[in-house]
Design an enzyme around this catalytic site. Structure first.
Site, PDB file in Angstrom:
ATOM      1  N   LYS A 175       0.840  -1.198   0.000  1.00 37.14           N
ATOM      2  CA  LYS A 175       0.000   0.000   0.000  1.00 37.14           C
ATOM      3  C   LYS A 175       0.876   1.249   0.000  1.00 37.14           C
ATOM      4  O   LYS A 175       1.624   1.479   0.946  1.00 37.14           O
ATOM      5  CB  LYS A 175      -0.922  -0.011   1.223  1.00 37.14           C
ATOM      6  CG  LYS A 175      -1.857  -1.222   1.255  1.00 37.14           C
ATOM      7  CD  LYS A 175      -2.756  -1.242   2.476  1.00 37.14           C
ATOM      8  CE  LYS A 175      -1.991  -1.353   3.760  1.00 37.14           C
ATOM      9  NZ  LYS A 175      -2.862  -1.588   4.935  1.00 37.14           N
ATOM     10  N   THR A 206      -8.525   9.922   8.336  1.00 43.14           N
ATOM     11  CA  THR A 206      -8.244   8.650   7.657  1.00 43.14           C
ATOM     12  C   THR A 206      -8.007   7.502   8.634  1.00 43.14           C
ATOM     13  O   THR A 206      -7.424   6.483   8.264  1.00 43.14           O
ATOM     14  CB  THR A 206      -7.020   8.799   6.744  1.00 43.14           C
ATOM     15  OG1 THR A 206      -5.908   9.263   7.534  1.00 43.14           O
ATOM     16  CG2 THR A 206      -7.283   9.794   5.621  1.00 43.14           C
ATOM     17  N   GLY A 208      -8.291   4.208  10.414  1.00 41.46           N
ATOM     18  CA  GLY A 208      -8.924   2.937  10.090  1.00 41.46           C
ATOM     19  C   GLY A 208      -8.799   2.485   8.654  1.00 41.46           C
ATOM     20  O   GLY A 208      -9.398   1.475   8.271  1.00 41.46           O
ATOM     21  N   THR A 209      -8.000   3.181   7.842  1.00 38.27           N
ATOM     22  CA  THR A 209      -7.922   2.810   6.427  1.00 38.27           C
ATOM     23  C   THR A 209      -7.384   1.396   6.217  1.00 38.27           C
ATOM     24  O   THR A 209      -7.903   0.640   5.399  1.00 38.27           O
ATOM     25  CB  THR A 209      -7.033   3.805   5.651  1.00 38.27           C
ATOM     26  OG1 THR A 209      -5.794   3.972   6.354  1.00 38.27           O
ATOM     27  CG2 THR A 209      -7.708   5.143   5.505  1.00 38.27           C
ATOM     28  N   GLY A 210      -6.325   1.032   6.957  1.00 36.36           N
ATOM     29  CA  GLY A 210      -5.731  -0.298   6.762  1.00 36.36           C
ATOM     30  C   GLY A 210      -6.668  -1.415   7.155  1.00 36.36           C
ATOM     31  O   GLY A 210      -6.818  -2.409   6.423  1.00 36.36           O
ATOM     32  N   CYS A 211      -7.305  -1.272   8.308  1.00 39.59           N
ATOM     33  CA  CYS A 211      -8.280  -2.273   8.758  1.00 39.59           C
ATOM     34  C   CYS A 211      -9.417  -2.389   7.761  1.00 39.59           C
ATOM     35  O   CYS A 211      -9.878  -3.487   7.423  1.00 39.59           O
ATOM     36  CB  CYS A 211      -8.850  -1.889  10.124  1.00 39.59           C
ATOM     37  SG  CYS A 211      -7.632  -1.608  11.419  1.00 39.59           S
TER      38      CYS A 211
END
Length: 263
Positions: A175, A206, A208-211
Site C-alpha cells: 500500500k 483517515t 482505520g484505512t488499513g483495517c
C-alpha cells in the site's frame, strides 16, 4: 432466508470505533457479509491516539476462534492487531487448520504512531503468520519493519513486494498511501502485477484505512471474488470511505464506512 457469507476478524478493539474490530465489522456489513470476531486486545483509544492496551490471554483467543469456526464456519478470515509473539503463534496455528482465504494485515503502529506490535513478535509474523496468508496487506512502514526495505518512490514497491512474498503469502498488496501523488498500491503474486490507483483526497480524517481495506478484501473473497477482483473492489470502497472521512473528537477522525448509504 439466505445466510450471507461469513467473515471472521481476529483483531483488537478500538474504543473510538474507527479502526480494529469495530471498523472490520462495519466494513463487512457494508459489503454484504456477516462479520464475526475474535478479540485479541482491548485498547483505550480515541481521535488523539492510544492511551492504553491490554492483551487477552492466548487461551481466550483460542476459545473464541474455536467457538466460531467449529459451529458457524467461515468463508474468509482477516487478522489485525496481534501484539505479542504468543498471540501471533497462537493465531497462526489456528489459521493453519482453516481452508478459507486469509487476509493478514500486519498491524505495526496506529494512525497516531502508537506501537501495536512488540518488536519481539516480528519474527513470529515473518515465519508463522505470513505463510498462512492468501494475501498480506502491509503499508510502507510495515514493509520496512518486516523486511528492511524502504520504499521512497513507486519503483521501490516491486522490491518491497518481493521481500514480503519471500515470507510465504500467496499474494502481497503493498500500500503506497504514504507516497506523494495519487494513492497507488501494487498487488502481485510474483508472476502477475496489478497497479491500483486512486486520486488522493485532501482529508486528514483517515483513521482505520488499513483495517477497512483488509476487511473489504476478506468480505469480497467470501463473496467469491478472485484476489485481484477483491482488491479492486476494496480499493474503490476504501477510497470512497476516505473521501467521506469525518471529524470526530479533537484529532484524526475515521473514514466513513457507511458512505454508500449516505451517498
Amino acid at each position: 432466508m439466505r445466510t450471507p457469507p461469513r467473515v471472521l476478524t481476529v483483531a483488537g478493539s478500538d474504543s473510538g470505533g474507527g479502526a480494529g474490530i469495530q471498523a472490520d465489522l462495519k466494513t463487512m456489513l457494508a459489503l454484504g457479509t456477516h462479520g464475526m470476531s475474535v478479540l485479541t486486545a482491548v485498547t483505550a483509544q480515541n481521535s488523539l491516539g492510544v492511551q492504553g492496551a491490554w492483551e487477552l490471554p492466548a487461551e481466550a483467543v483460542r476459545a473464541q476462534f474455536r467457538s466460531v469456526v467449529d459451529d458457524i464456519g467461515v468463508q474468509a478470515v482477516k487478522t489485525g492487531m496481534l501484539s505479542s509473539p504468543e498471540l501471533v503463534e497462537t493465531v497462526a496455528d489456528l489459521l493453519a487448520g482453516v481452508s478459507a482465504p486469509v487476509v493478514v494485515d500486519p498491524v505495526g503502529v496506529s494512525k497516531h504512531g502508537d506501537a501495536l506490535l512488540a518488536a519481539s513478535a516480528l519474527d513470529a509474523v515473518r515465519t508463522k503468520l505470513l505463510p498462512t496468508a492468501t494475501l498480506a496487506t502491509p503499508n510502507l512502514d510495515e514493509v520496512a519493519q518486516l523486511t528492511g526495505v524502504r520504499v521512497r518512490e513507486e519503483t521501490d514497491m516491486r522490491r518491497a513486494a518481493a521481500a514480503v512474498l519471500g515470507f510465504g503469502p500467496r499474494w502481497a498488496l503493498i500500500k503506497g498511501g504514504h507516497l506523494e501523488g495519487d494513492a497507488v498500491d501494487l498487488l502481485t503474486d510474483g508472476a502477475e502485477e496489478h497497479w491500483l490507483r486512486a486520486p488522493r483526497h485532501d482529508n486528514r480524517h483517515t483513521h482505520g484505512t488499513g483495517c477497512t481495506l483488509a476487511s473489504a478484501v476478506a468480505a469480497r473473497l467470501a463473496l467469491g471474488d478472485t484476489v485481484p477482483e477483491a482488491v479492486a473492489v476494496a480499493k474503490e470502497y476504501v477510497t470512497g470511505a476516505i473521501a467521506g472521512g469525518f471529524r470526530l473528537g479533537a484529532g484524526i477522525g475515521p473514514v466513513d464506512h457507511g458512505w454508500r448509504m449516505r451517498d
